[in-house]
Design an enzyme around this catalytic site. Structure first.
Site, PDB file in Angstrom:
ATOM      1  N   GLU A  35       0.854  -1.210   0.000  1.00 23.25           N
ATOM      2  CA  GLU A  35       0.000   0.000   0.000  1.00 23.25           C
ATOM      3  C   GLU A  35       0.883   1.253   0.000  1.00 23.25           C
ATOM      4  O   GLU A  35       0.625   2.208  -0.749  1.00 23.25           O
ATOM      5  CB  GLU A  35      -0.909   0.005   1.233  1.00 23.25           C
ATOM      6  CG  GLU A  35      -1.753   1.278   1.299  1.00 23.25           C
ATOM      7  CD  GLU A  35      -2.461   1.467   2.631  1.00 23.25           C
ATOM      8  OE1 GLU A  35      -2.858   0.471   3.256  1.00 23.25           O
ATOM      9  OE2 GLU A  35      -2.615   2.628   3.037  1.00 23.25           O
ATOM     10  N   THR A  66      -3.176   3.394   5.690  1.00 23.78           N
ATOM     11  CA  THR A  66      -4.518   3.304   6.284  1.00 23.78           C
ATOM     12  C   THR A  66      -4.568   2.495   7.577  1.00 23.78           C
ATOM     13  O   THR A  66      -5.437   2.721   8.407  1.00 23.78           O
ATOM     14  CB  THR A  66      -5.512   2.678   5.283  1.00 23.78           C
ATOM     15  OG1 THR A  66      -4.951   1.441   4.827  1.00 23.78           O
ATOM     16  CG2 THR A  66      -5.796   3.579   4.117  1.00 23.78           C
ATOM     17  N   ASN A  96      -2.131  -7.421   9.924  1.00 22.30           N
ATOM     18  CA  ASN A  96      -3.141  -6.928  10.874  1.00 22.30           C
ATOM     19  C   ASN A  96      -3.584  -8.026  11.834  1.00 22.30           C
ATOM     20  O   ASN A  96      -3.904  -7.761  12.989  1.00 22.30           O
ATOM     21  CB  ASN A  96      -4.305  -6.252  10.144  1.00 22.30           C
ATOM     22  CG  ASN A  96      -5.271  -7.233   9.522  1.00 22.30           C
ATOM     23  OD1 ASN A  96      -6.132  -7.771  10.198  1.00 22.30           O
ATOM     24  ND2 ASN A  96      -5.125  -7.497   8.230  1.00 22.30           N
TER      25      ASN A  96
END
Ligand code: F3S
Length: 300
Positions: free
Chosen positions: A125, A161, A226
């Protein structure tokens, strides 16, 4: 034993959307469908997608024809240009929150700002966002790196993000301090918190649940950053925590003597895996209970 699920767990909006778009592309096209790298960090889902003919390639050179599905992490503009040049059809499943960060990075660069991205420089990302600044953005992982940055007068800060809010705020605080110090850049600082709340919500829900239960199970790909972060947060609470990918990895001894077990899952874990794990946890807890009763009986 009671099994409590975290208030927020499993697929986030962007991952769910990317899978739906890939499946829709499969239904609407007869040719090859592929993603550059796995669509999500969950090997069970990637295997299911492969069974439906959604392939993973590592290099666009391996794709002479077909449809390229862009992952939720997004890509550099060069990848889109290369796909176009190869004549590939592109289905852009970049998460809208990532897209916003990319567009801000591009616009700020065009307006003459140095873009500072707070995040993990190796993450796809972040590499994608940097690509939208023509490679000019500076990436910092935390405040120490921000203190060492060579800065131009006008700076725009954005975040990967999935960044923790406190790390982002610590970087901004360092840049602000440099702003007020006479003669030190930046003289103008614009801050855009592009953090997605799905991550923070899952982390907060995991933290709260881990504090209330006897044992925690975290489900998700071992490669999923995550999910690993969720497991680390649960361990910090002092509650025994196990990170698994599938239900068959559960062990009954984890639940011996437990009254309440907690369950959470990373943003790339589908509901069907979470449900399977929940069912198996209950079965194992019952077995552990029976074994304990039998052991008590033998000692009578
Ligand atoms: Fe998008 Fe947030 Fe998921 S940025 S991919 S909804 S974690």
């Amino acid at each position: 034993m009671e099994v409590k699920r975290a208030a927020s767990a499993g697929f986030c909006f962007g991952v769910k959307r990317a899978i739906e778009l890939a499946l829709q592309a499969r239904a609407e096209n007869t040719g090859r469908i592929f993603t550059l790298g796995p669509l999500i960090h969950n090997p069970q889902v990637v295997r299911l997608l492969a069974e439906k003919g959604i392939e993973v390639i590592q290099d666009l050179a391996a794709a002479a024809e077909g449809t390229l599905v862009i992952r939720s992490h997004g890509v550099e503009p060069e990848v889109l240009a290369a796909a176009q040049e190869l004549g590939l059809k592109v289905v852009d499943a970049t998460c809208p929150f990532v897209k916003r960060a990319q567009e801000l990075a591009r616009d700020l660069t065009e307006q003459g700002y140095t873009v500072v991205v707070v995040g993990d420089r190796e993450h796809p990302e972040v590499r994608g966002i940097v690509g939208w600044t023509g490679g000019r953005a500076q990436v910092v992982e935390g405040p120490e790196e921000a203190a060492r940055l060579p800065l131009l007068p006008r700076v725009g800060v954005i975040a990967q993000t999935t960044q923790p809010l406190d790390n982002f705020e610590a970087v901004v605080a360092v840049l602000r301090r440099r702003l007020v110090k006479e003669g030190e850049a930046p003289s103008e600082l614009r801050v855009f918190s592009t953090i997605c709340h799905a991550t923070a919500e899952r982390q907060q829900a995991a933290r709260e649940l881990a504090a209330q239960v006897d044992v925690m199970v975290v489900v998700g790909g071992y490669d999923s950053a995550n999910t690993r972060k969720l497991a680390a947060i649960c361990r910090e609470s002092g509650t025994p925590t196990y990170h698994i990918e599938t239900a068959d990895q559960l062990k009954s001894e984890w639940f011996a003597g437990a009254r309440v077990a907690g369950l959470t899952a990373g943003a790339s874990t589908p509901d069907w895996i979470i449900e399977e794990v929940e069912r198996r946890m209950k079965e194992l807890a019952e077995n552990a209970q029976e074994e304990m009763q039998m052991a008590d009986f033998r000692t009578l």
